[in-house]
Design a protein around this motif. Structure first.
Motif, PDB file in Angstrom:
ATOM      1  N   ALA A 463       0.811  -1.212   0.000  1.00 29.14           N
ATOM      2  CA  ALA A 463       0.000   0.000   0.000  1.00 29.14           C
ATOM      3  C   ALA A 463       0.851   1.271   0.000  1.00 29.14           C
ATOM      4  CB  ALA A 463      -0.926  -0.007   1.217  1.00 29.14           C
ATOM      5  N   ALA A 464       2.001   1.206   0.646  1.00 31.84           N
ATOM      6  CA  ALA A 464       2.804   2.433   0.789  1.00 31.84           C
ATOM      7  C   ALA A 464       3.221   2.987  -0.563  1.00 31.84           C
ATOM      8  CB  ALA A 464       4.031   2.132   1.648  1.00 31.84           C
ATOM      9  N   ARG A 465       3.673   2.139  -1.463  1.00 31.19           N
ATOM     10  CA  ARG A 465       4.151   2.634  -2.758  1.00 31.19           C
ATOM     11  C   ARG A 465       2.999   3.120  -3.629  1.00 31.19           C
ATOM     12  NH1 ARG A 465       8.669  -1.370  -5.167  1.00 31.19           N
ATOM     13  NH2 ARG A 465       9.032   0.459  -6.513  1.00 31.19           N
ATOM     14  N   VAL A 466       1.817   2.513  -3.465  1.00 32.32           N
ATOM     15  CA  VAL A 466       0.654   2.961  -4.244  1.00 32.32           C
ATOM     16  C   VAL A 466       0.186   4.320  -3.743  1.00 32.32           C
ATOM     17  CG1 VAL A 466      -1.753   2.470  -4.790  1.00 32.32           C
ATOM     18  CG2 VAL A 466      -0.056   0.622  -4.842  1.00 32.32           C
ATOM     19  N   VAL A 467       0.133   4.475  -2.414  1.00 29.83           N
ATOM     20  CA  VAL A 467      -0.297   5.757  -1.837  1.00 29.83           C
ATOM     21  C   VAL A 467       0.681   6.863  -2.220  1.00 29.83           C
ATOM     22  CG1 VAL A 467      -0.595   6.995   0.351  1.00 29.83           C
ATOM     23  CG2 VAL A 467      -1.549   4.703   0.068  1.00 29.83           C
ATOM     24  N   ALA A 468       1.962   6.515  -2.324  1.00 30.31           N
ATOM     25  CA  ALA A 468       2.971   7.528  -2.656  1.00 30.31           C
ATOM     26  C   ALA A 468       2.830   8.033  -4.085  1.00 30.31           C
ATOM     27  CB  ALA A 468       4.370   6.956  -2.435  1.00 30.31           C
ATOM     28  N   GLU A 469       2.325   7.202  -4.994  1.00 31.53           N
ATOM     29  CA  GLU A 469       2.208   7.590  -6.401  1.00 31.53           C
ATOM     30  C   GLU A 469       0.846   7.161  -6.968  1.00 31.53           C
ATOM     31  OE1 GLU A 469       6.269   5.605  -7.287  1.00 31.53           O
ATOM     32  OE2 GLU A 469       6.095   7.226  -8.769  1.00 31.53           O
ATOM     33  N   PRO A 470      -0.256   7.706  -6.472  1.00 30.63           N
ATOM     34  CA  PRO A 470      -1.584   7.242  -6.906  1.00 30.63           C
ATOM     35  C   PRO A 470      -1.840   7.505  -8.389  1.00 30.63           C
ATOM     36  CG  PRO A 470      -1.761   9.233  -5.569  1.00 30.63           C
ATOM     37  CD  PRO A 470      -0.352   8.784  -5.468  1.00 30.63           C
ATOM     38  N   ALA A 471      -1.452   8.674  -8.878  1.00 32.29           N
ATOM     39  CA  ALA A 471      -1.718   8.993 -10.283  1.00 32.29           C
ATOM     40  C   ALA A 471      -0.902   8.090 -11.202  1.00 32.29           C
ATOM     41  CB  ALA A 471      -1.399  10.459 -10.562  1.00 32.29           C
ATOM     42  N   VAL A 490       3.960  -6.476 -14.127  1.00 31.51           N
ATOM     43  CA  VAL A 490       4.567  -5.177 -13.807  1.00 31.51           C
ATOM     44  C   VAL A 490       4.685  -4.980 -12.302  1.00 31.51           C
ATOM     45  CG1 VAL A 490       3.804  -4.127 -15.962  1.00 31.51           C
ATOM     46  CG2 VAL A 490       2.319  -3.984 -13.954  1.00 31.51           C
ATOM     47  N   ALA A 491       3.711  -5.480 -11.546  1.00 33.20           N
ATOM     48  CA  ALA A 491       3.804  -5.342 -10.089  1.00 33.20           C
ATOM     49  C   ALA A 491       4.980  -6.142  -9.550  1.00 33.20           C
ATOM     50  CB  ALA A 491       2.490  -5.795  -9.450  1.00 33.20           C
ATOM     51  N   ALA A 492       5.195  -7.344 -10.119  1.00 36.40           N
ATOM     52  CA  ALA A 492       6.337  -8.156  -9.684  1.00 36.40           C
ATOM     53  C   ALA A 492       7.652  -7.463 -10.015  1.00 36.40           C
ATOM     54  CB  ALA A 492       6.275  -9.522 -10.355  1.00 36.40           C
ATOM     55  N   ARG A 493       7.723  -6.826 -11.177  1.00 34.09           N
ATOM     56  CA  ARG A 493       8.941  -6.099 -11.530  1.00 34.09           C
ATOM     57  C   ARG A 493       9.230  -5.002 -10.509  1.00 34.09           C
ATOM     58  NH1 ARG A 493      12.067  -8.767 -13.386  1.00 34.09           N
ATOM     59  NH2 ARG A 493      10.659 -10.444 -12.954  1.00 34.09           N
ATOM     60  N   LEU A 494       8.191  -4.246 -10.155  1.00 31.62           N
ATOM     61  CA  LEU A 494       8.385  -3.155  -9.196  1.00 31.62           C
ATOM     62  C   LEU A 494       8.762  -3.686  -7.817  1.00 31.62           C
ATOM     63  CD1 LEU A 494       5.425  -0.834 -10.215  1.00 31.62           C
ATOM     64  CD2 LEU A 494       7.864  -0.242 -10.304  1.00 31.62           C
ATOM     65  N   ARG A 495       8.125  -4.789  -7.414  1.00 30.17           N
ATOM     66  CA  ARG A 495       8.423  -5.347  -6.091  1.00 30.17           C
ATOM     67  C   ARG A 495       9.867  -5.836  -6.029  1.00 30.17           C
ATOM     68  NH1 ARG A 495       5.087 -10.481  -4.742  1.00 30.17           N
ATOM     69  NH2 ARG A 495       6.549 -11.265  -6.298  1.00 30.17           N
ATOM     70  N   ASN A 496      10.351  -6.401  -7.125  1.00 26.42           N
ATOM     71  CA  ASN A 496      11.715  -6.926  -7.155  1.00 26.42           C
ATOM     72  C   ASN A 496      12.760  -5.846  -7.461  1.00 26.42           C
ATOM     73  OD1 ASN A 496      10.750  -9.511  -6.636  1.00 26.42           O
ATOM     74  ND2 ASN A 496      10.530 -10.000  -8.800  1.00 26.42           N
ATOM     75  N   PRO A 498      13.105  -2.436  -5.822  1.00 25.69           N
ATOM     76  CA  PRO A 498      12.627  -1.417  -4.867  1.00 25.69           C
ATOM     77  C   PRO A 498      13.112  -0.007  -5.173  1.00 25.69           C
ATOM     78  CG  PRO A 498      14.298  -2.853  -3.873  1.00 25.69           C
ATOM     79  CD  PRO A 498      13.932  -3.461  -5.177  1.00 25.69           C
ATOM     80  N   ARG A 499      14.166   0.144  -5.943  1.00 23.84           N
ATOM     81  CA  ARG A 499      14.662   1.490  -6.254  1.00 23.84           C
ATOM     82  C   ARG A 499      13.877   2.140  -7.386  1.00 23.84           C
ATOM     83  NH1 ARG A 499      19.327   2.673  -3.687  1.00 23.84           N
ATOM     84  NH2 ARG A 499      20.468   0.947  -2.733  1.00 23.84           N
ATOM     85  N   TRP A 500      13.126   1.334  -8.133  1.00 20.86           N
ATOM     86  CA  TRP A 500      12.339   1.895  -9.216  1.00 20.86           C
ATOM     87  C   TRP A 500      11.126   2.620  -8.661  1.00 20.86           C
ATOM     88  CZ3 TRP A 500      11.636  -1.806 -14.005  1.00 20.86           C
ATOM     89  CH2 TRP A 500      12.889  -2.059 -14.591  1.00 20.86           C
ATOM     90  N   THR A 501      10.756   3.723  -9.255  1.00 16.63           N
ATOM     91  CA  THR A 501       9.479   4.359  -8.933  1.00 16.63           C
ATOM     92  C   THR A 501       8.420   3.847  -9.898  1.00 16.63           C
ATOM     93  OG1 THR A 501       9.850   6.213 -10.443  1.00 16.63           O
ATOM     94  CG2 THR A 501      10.676   6.455  -8.178  1.00 16.63           C
TER      95      THR A 501
END
Length: 1018
Positions: A463-471, A490-496, A498-501
């Protein structure tokens, strides 16, 4: 009379079709009109497409004008029926029957069943009994009896199952109300029609016990036990066994009028005491399953019978949607949620209807897998589709089982898999709606809602990363087309990473969308998502992903992956696990990996001119690996087999280690589909030397396992490749092997042509090994064609060559062929001598399958000479050598002869068991030559026991098989047996006709009725 003054209209389909107007029976026209009307009335209120009506009217052989004739038939029916245009209405692609209330017996039947169910649930058993009695009174016989098509008969079978279930419920309720004596006659009548229904038998046992007839109750159990063993080779189920035990100990609870029979479990989902754990092969249910609540709730509600279904339990629920929309995930989640309602098991089967580069799973193969999953031994599974379908449905009778049929291509794949029991549920997924899947409740799913898509990203990413960049997250959802597969990637890519926004990934996704604008709709949006996952991998994994997509077959293990990638096993495993982490691979079992069909399609699309050289080198490494490994496995499995130079360097990479023959055979079994697919891959790519050499190794095991059709198919590919290659030596070997496959399948004419060409090629090349093999095969083929003197010349030539070359394995095989020839010819002393010579050779090497045949041939000769004790000893030795990996046709022949010897020696108990097992194995052997011979032997066995009707049936079928393949010796034996059976049954004229035909065949073969035959009839 109706309110309009019209006579009341009435349709009766629970029996022969009837249409009445008041007291006047209506003439409906011919058979086509009756079948059309019946098909419409079987689904009142539902649209039946014209194509379905065509199939119902003509089965699989419709005329070219069939759709036009259907429309004419409908028009004719409308003219003949009062209010015909209101009763049969046109609706879209087909027609609907709209009978009014009280006009159709099927609707009344269903209504009474619903009312009975409500009454039983409300604790009013007498009212339920009345409703069930009214429902059953509507039945007048089978639906359309013997005049319906296969479509109508299938629907009739389903309806008959509902009738039987209602009857079972009625008897159970009446027993619960204290009735007993008055039920016995009706129960016996129904059991006479359905002798294998264990629930009915349990009701009869209880009724007999309650009327003081304990011995008769126990006798009923013994009857059904013997019948189940005879027909299906199984014992009664544990619930009937519990009732039997309770009757034996005179359990006091059996006398209680309100007893709940052991036919129903004490608690939903709890297996009966002592019962084996029910099978469950459902895929893992995702722990982070998100969204699809509306679809999931509707799906579960439909399965459980709620909502608008009015309490009706849906037997078939089907989900359709585009690739990547999450059909399977939704179906798996629903299956796990309702699993407790199906305590007898939950099975999953991928039909591979849309798997790139692979053929859809045939219904026969699917049924084989399902029957094994529910515990059916492989040797009890029939060879033909009809037999497997019947066994599957009888196995599931009275069970409550869930079947998830995934990735279906068409309705033809699914129909044979449908259970007849209403206690079962079938979940089907397909990319296209299977409009001909009658009786199914359909759910179509598209992209997820925006809200559900956001929830899925949040669940996977946090939830933290989604709340940080909702748009940015909302834009990510939009660019992924709200498809679950793309969102998870794409969610798996972002989770793996962590430095990517999220915005960084959105920028990358925008780049991909611009490059793939043509893939913006349908499956192309899925391809765009997959391309994103591909592009964000490093170069090493992109190359590995593309190369792994070249693999043939369904699954790949670490050794085959290492060969493709050109790495060691451990490095390959790291790559596979990495691709598994990002969901570009699946893992059906430990050590095995599999592409999802869409992902595999995408991987293949990455191959192009730039990668062509790398790709061909990868394929060559894989084929080298398979060739070297099959060589090693064959050396362990087939002792004495000649090793030929392939002209291909041995593979030096990691290979599985086989400690013994069992290891090698297990590997062959696991890789079977991949090896056959590798042969096709090599042939398509023009790698002819690999095609021929790999085929030679694979057919050794195909022959040993009785997989003769595949043997023939790959054999033909090898011959074509050898011709294209221009290697005459390899052509000779390939032709020689193909000749063996033709013999096993009864394709004698083709076999003679290819075996003769193989021999001639070998003579030109002075390849005496192949020449000997060709001569032996020619001799065997001439033997079954009854051309004994010619056959003898070729077999003796083969033996001479094999002795000169010192190849005892081949010599032993030819000697058994010679023994078969002499026995068939009536020359039993010479048959015995040849068989003994083969057995003497077997002292020096291990060739189990031929060893079994040599012992069996010697037993044949002993019988012909009247030496039954010697025959008994040889057959004991033969049976001791056999196991589950032995060719079923060879085992069947040994068992059939064992049955005869045991009967002749006064041992009827083992004789009957041998005979039953022999027939079962012969029918699954895949070899009509073996089946014809075994059925003739068991036919003679039955004649000796006085079972003349059964003998006549077996000989007649053997004659049909033998005639179809010109197996003249068995044709003659069958005719002789039919003559003896017919004469004993009083049909002297027919017996004379059969005997004359047999004599003509024996005369044409230049031999009398074989001495073996005389001994068997003695």
């Amino acid at each position: 009379m109706s309110e309009r003054g019209e006579a009341a209209l009435r349709f009766n389909i629970l029996g022969p079709l009837e249409a009445w107007s008041g007291t006047t029976r209506l003439r409906l026209g011919g058979a086509i009109q009756e079948r059309v009307l019946t098909t419409l009335l079987l689904e009142p209120g539902r649209v039946v497409p014209v194509g379905r009506l065509v199939q119902a009217a003509w089965d699989d052989d419709p005329p070219a004008t069939a759709p036009h004739q259907i429309r004419k038939a409908v028009a004719d029916l409308r003219r003949r029926l009062p209010r015909g245009d209101q009763v049969i209405v046109t609706d879209g692609p087909g027609y609907r029957a709209v009978p009014a209330e009280g006009e159709l017996d099927l609707t009344e039947f269903a209504g009474h069943l619903r009312d009975a169910g409500r009454a039983a649930s409300a604790g009013s058993p007498r009212e339920a009994v009345e409703e069930l009695s009214r429902a059953l009174a509507l039945w007048r016989g089978p639906v359309m009896a013997d005049t319906g098509s296969a479509v109508i008969q299938a629907a009739g079978t389903t309806l008959d199952e509902r009738r039987l279930a209602a009857a079972e419920q009625l008897f159970e309720l009446r027993l619960g109300l204290g009735e007993a004596a008055g039920l016995i006659g009706d129960l016996r009548d129904l059991i006479a029609q359905k002798p294998l229904r264990e629930t009915l038998r349990g009701h009869l046992m209880l009724a007999l016990y309650r009327t003081g007839r304990q011995a008769e109750a126990l006798e009923e159990y013994q009857k059904v036990r013997e019948l189940l063993l005879e027909e299906l080779g199984v014992d009664p189920g544990p619930r009937l066994g519990e009732l039997h035990a309770a009757i034996l100990r005179e359990a006091p609870e059996l006398a209680a009028p309100g007893l709940r029979l052991p036919s129903a479990p004490a608690a939903p989902g709890a297996p009966a005491p002592g019962r084996a754990e029910p099978p469950c092969t459902l895929p893992y249910d995702l722990s982070d399953f998100t969204g699809r609540k509306q679809e999931l709730d509707a799906l579960v509600d439909c399965i459980k019978g709620g909502g608008e279904q009015g309490g009706r339990h849906s037997r078939i629920v089907a989900i359709d949607g585009m690739g990547g929309s999450g059909k399977t995930t939704l179906a798996v989640r629903a299956a796990h949620q309702v699993a407790a309602d199906f305590p007898d098991g939950q099975l999953h089967l991928d039909l591979r209807g849309f798997t790139p580069g692979e053929s859809p799973v045939s219904p026969a193969t699917a049924l084989d897998a399902l029957l094994r999953a529910v515990g059916t031994p492989g040797d009890r599974i029939p060879d033909d589709l009809q037999g497997r379908t019947a066994l599957w449905r009888s196995t599931l009778a009275q069970r409550r089982l869930l079947l998830l049929v995934d990735n279906a291509l068409d309705v033809g794949q699914v129909l044979p898999l449908l259970p007849a029991s209403h206690g079962c549920l079938v979940l089907v997924t397909s990319r296209a709606r299977l409009v001909d899947l009658d009786g199914a409740e359909w759910f179509s799913i598209g992209p997820m809602s925006h809200e559900d898509s956001m929830l899925l990203i949040e669940e996977v990413l946090g939830a933290a990363r989604v709340v940080a960049e909702p748009a940015a997250t909302a834009e990510l959802v939009r660019l992924c087309g709200r498809l679950p597969l793309a969102l998870r990637i794409v969610a798996a890519r972002l989770r793996n990473r962590p430095r990517w926004t999220v915005e960084y990934l959105v920028d990358r996704l925008r780049d991909e969308t611009r490059r793939l604008e043509e893939l913006s709709a349908g499956e192309r949006s899925v391809a765009a998502s997959l391309r994103l996952s591909y592009q964000i991998m490093d170069e090493e994994h992109r190359v590995a992903f593309r190369i792994l997509g070249l693999r043939p077959g369904a699954d790949i293990d670490v050794y085959a992956a290492a060969a493709l990638l050109g790495t060691g096993r451990r490095d390959a495993e790291l790559v596979l696990e990495r691709l598994l982490d990002v969901h570009l691979l699946q893992q059906p079992a430990i050590g095995l990996y599999r592409f999802h069909d869409l992902v595999h399609n995408f991987a293949q699309s990455q191959c192009g001119p730039d990668s062509a050289q790398d790709d061909i080198e990868a394929v060559l490494r894989l084929l080298d690996y398979y060739l070297t490994t099959t060589e090693t496995a064959c050396e362990l499995l087939f002792s004495g087999r000649r090793r030929r130079s392939t002209g291909i360097p041995a593979y030096r990479g990691d290979q599985p280690v086989f400690t013994d023959a069992a290891d090698a055979d297990g590997w062959f079994g696991r890789e079977h589909a991949n090896l056959v697919a590798a042969i096709s891959l090599a042939h398509r790519r023009g790698l002819d030397r690999h095609t021929v050499c790999l085929t030679r190794n694979v057919v050794f095991r195909l022959n040993a396992r009785g997989q003769f059709k595949e043997f023939r198919d790959v054999g033909r590919i090898a011959v074509e490749a050898a011709r294209r290659l221009g290697d005459v030596a390899l052509l000779g070997v390939s032709l020689s092997n193909l000749g063996v496959a033709c013999w096993k399948l009864g394709h004698f004419d083709e076999g003679l042509v290819v075996a003769t060409e193989a021999r001639d090629v070998a003579v030109r090349l002075r390849d005496q090994h192949t020449e000997a093999h060709g001569e032996s095969t020619i001799g065997l083929l001439l033997t079954v064609l009854g051309r004994h003197p010619e056959a003898l010349v070729h077999l003796e030539r083969a033996i001479t060559l094999e002795r000169e070359l010192d190849i005892p394995r081949a010599e032993a095989e030819t000697l058994t062929n010679l023994s078969t020839l002499y026995a068939q010819w009536g020359r039993c002393e010479e048959a015995a001598t040849a068989a003994r010579q083969a057995l003497e050779l077997h002292r020096g090497f291990d060739y189990r399958d031929n060893h079994v045949m040599a012992l069996t041939d010697l037993a044949f000769a002993h019988i012909g000479l009247g030496q039954y004790e010697d025959a008994h000893q040889r057959l004991e030795q033969a049976r001791a050598l056999c196991d589950s990996s032995s060719p079923p046709g060879d085992v069947a022949l040994a068992l059939a002869l064992s049955a005869w010897v045991a009967e002749c020696m006064g041992r009827p108990a083992p004789a009957a068991g041998f005979a039953r097992r022999a027939l079962e194995l012969a029918r699954v052997s895949g070899s009509p030559t073996r089946q014809a011979k075994v059925e003739n032997l068991i036919g003679e066995f039955c004649r000796r026991r006085g079972e003349y009707e059964k003998a006549l049936s077996l000989h007649a079928h053997a004659h049909e098989l033998a005639t179809a393949i010109s197996y003249r010796a068995e044709q003659a034996r069958a005719l002789n047996g039919m003559a003896d059976a017919a004469e004993t049954l009083g049909d002297t004229a027919l017996a004379l006709e059969y005997r004359a035909a047999a004599a003509e065949l024996f005369d044409a073969m230049g031999c009398p009725v074989p001495l073996v035959e005389d001994r068997l009839r003695a």
